[in-house]
Write a protein that holds these residues in place. Structure first.
Motif, short mmCIF file in Angstrom:
data_model
loop_
_atom_site.label_atom_id
_atom_site.label_comp_id
_atom_site.label_asym_id
_atom_site.label_seq_id
_atom_site.Cartn_x
_atom_site.Cartn_y
_atom_site.Cartn_z
N ASP A 25 0.78 -1.13 -0.10
CA ASP A 25 -0.01 -0.11 0.10
C ASP A 25 0.86 1.18 -0.10
O ASP A 25 0.63 2.14 0.60
N SER A 26 1.98 1.32 -0.91
CA SER A 26 2.84 2.36 -0.76
C SER A 26 3.32 2.79 0.61
O SER A 26 2.90 4.21 0.84
N ALA A 106 -7.96 -4.16 -12.25
CA ALA A 106 -6.99 -4.81 -11.37
C ALA A 106 -6.18 -3.60 -11.10
O ALA A 106 -5.70 -2.49 -11.84
N SER A 107 -5.49 -3.61 -10.16
CA SER A 107 -4.26 -2.56 -9.84
C SER A 107 -3.03 -2.83 -10.41
O SER A 107 -2.75 -4.19 -10.90
N PRO A 108 -2.30 -1.73 -10.80
CA PRO A 108 -1.09 -2.06 -11.44
C PRO A 108 0.02 -2.76 -10.69
O PRO A 108 -0.13 -2.97 -9.59
N GLN A 109 0.87 -3.39 -11.45
CA GLN A 109 1.93 -4.15 -11.01
C GLN A 109 3.06 -3.36 -10.47
O GLN A 109 3.38 -2.24 -10.59
N LYS A 110 3.37 -3.80 -9.28
CA LYS A 110 4.14 -3.01 -8.27
C LYS A 110 5.47 -2.94 -8.87
O LYS A 110 5.97 -4.23 -9.38
N THR A 111 6.33 -2.17 -8.69
CA THR A 111 7.75 -2.22 -9.18
C THR A 111 8.67 -1.52 -7.89
O THR A 111 8.28 -0.61 -7.27
N SER A 135 11.92 11.84 -9.38
CA SER A 135 11.52 11.83 -10.90
C SER A 135 11.15 10.41 -11.15
O SER A 135 10.50 10.14 -12.17
N ILE A 136 11.80 9.42 -10.29
CA ILE A 136 11.73 7.90 -10.75
C ILE A 136 10.66 7.40 -9.59
O ILE A 136 10.43 6.11 -9.79
N VAL A 137 10.15 8.19 -8.92
CA VAL A 137 9.23 7.50 -7.88
C VAL A 137 7.89 7.84 -8.42
O VAL A 137 7.43 9.07 -8.92
N MET A 138 7.10 6.86 -8.77
CA MET A 138 5.80 6.77 -9.21
C MET A 138 4.78 6.21 -8.24
O MET A 138 5.20 5.67 -7.29
N PRO A 139 3.48 6.31 -8.39
CA PRO A 139 2.59 5.68 -7.42
C PRO A 139 2.61 4.17 -7.25
O PRO A 139 2.48 3.80 -6.03
#
Length: 348
Positions: A25-26, A106-111, A135-139
């Motif tokens: 959950d981020s 569906a929720s996007p794949q986590k990275t 800049s490389i951190v996304m939801p």
């Protein structure tokens, strides 16, 4: 603290640390891992990788110092000597592409993006490092970066002496900070504190010439492989929570088996060396209200003494009696033999 409150605090801390390791959950968009020569970040990074693999997340390693591709890592991006702008474009190209058809269902794949060393980036481009990391951190992307605290950084001449140090900037940006230390060394320090002795030093702290010898010891001991993790996690409300844990990897097993079973995690205060002594009152078994201090004589009152004490009418109760004419109370005072009554002073 009551036993129930102790158990609640313990469970809450462990669940919060487990959530951080799972990056669920981020929980933490940017996790900063501070290691040293005495205790590297490899065991903690392996724990992140194994849990991300179980969650079927994509793992990208931004390599500044790693030469060989680690186990269970999907993509390795060689970052040494590259322009930050080109490096960012290469990292973003490996992110999973969003499917518009499945976006609602569906929720996007986590990275998970791992950075094995921020020291080179902090040395080469300290002024644009915060912008690059942001800049490389996304939801759906979590960043876990390692910073070596005992590796010196030579800042370029373009950096002013009044600008904050890169480590200060990183600790300000990070939503979670993990400070690592060796469990065996922490045990030796605790034993010295228990005996009121000077705490020992290892490695660079010893101030000795020659090869580092701080990691020598009983390699077969379970404590030798344990890592003390001091967690500081910052919530969205701004409140920070800190706790110390022990991460003990599985010893004597293959890498695949150890990754599948995971590491043993518990609070540092639950270790036998760091546990409070029995009967010290720190375990939460507080006494009742009627408990009296231990003494060689009786400090309580008999029933007759208690009745006599309750039957005494104190002067200030009698002084509050209304004497009429709305004048309220009156002052009761009986003069003694040593009182000097002077009519002239009384008139003044």
């Amino acid at each position: 603290m009551a036993p129930s409150a102790d158990n609640h605090s313990r469970s809450h801390s462990l669940l919060l640390f487990q959530k951080l390791l799972n990056l669920r959950d981020s929980a933490s968009p940017l996790t900063l891992v501070l290691d040293s020569l005495e205790q590297g970040a490899a065991p903690v990074l392996r724990e992140f990788v194994s849990r991300a693999k179980v969650a079927k997340a994509k793992i990208i390693l931004l390599s500044f110092a790693t030469l060989k591709r680690p186990r269970d890592v999907d993509v390795v991006v060689r970052a040494r000597g590259k322009n930050p702008k080109a490096l960012r474009a290469e990292i973003l190209s490996h992110y999973p592409k969003a499917d518009p058809a499945a976006a609602k269902s569906a929720s996007p794949q986590k990275t998970v993006v791992l950075v094995d060393s921020l020291n080179e980036l902090a040395t080469a481009a300290p002024q644009i490092m915060p912008t690059f990391l942001s800049s490389i951190v996304m939801p759906a992307v979590s960043l876990v970066a390692v910073y070596h605290t005992d590796v010196p950084i030579v800042l370029p001449r373009s950096v002013s002496e009044y600008e904050p140090h890169p480590l200060t900037v990183l600790t300000h940006l990070a939503t979670s900070i993990l400070r690592l230390s060796s469990l065996r060394q922490e045990i030796e320090r605790q034993r010295a504190r228990n005996r009121s002795l000077q705490e020992p030093e290892w490695g660079l702290g010893e101030g000795r010439e020659g090869v580092l010898v701080g990691l020598k010891g009983d390699t077969k001991s379970e404590d030798y492989h344990g890592v003390v993790v001091e967690m500081e996690i910052r919530r969205r409300s701004g409140r920070a929570m800190a706790e110390k844990f022990v991460v003990s990897p599985q010893v004597g097993q293959s890498t695949a088996t150890a990754s599948a079973k995971g590491s043993k995690i518990f609070l540092l205060s639950e270790h036998p060396i760091f546990a409070p002594p029995e009967g010290s009152g720190a375990t939460g078994s507080g006494g009742g209200e009627d408990d009296e201090p231990e003494s060689t004589f009786n400090l309580g009152l008999t029933e007759k003494q208690r009745r006599d004490r309750e039957g005494i009418v104190l002067p200030y109760f009698d002084a509050q009696t209304d004497i009429g004419a709305g004048e309220g109370g009156r002052i009761l005072y009986e003069m003694g033999r040593e009182d000097d009554f002077d009519d002239e002073e009384d008139e003044i």
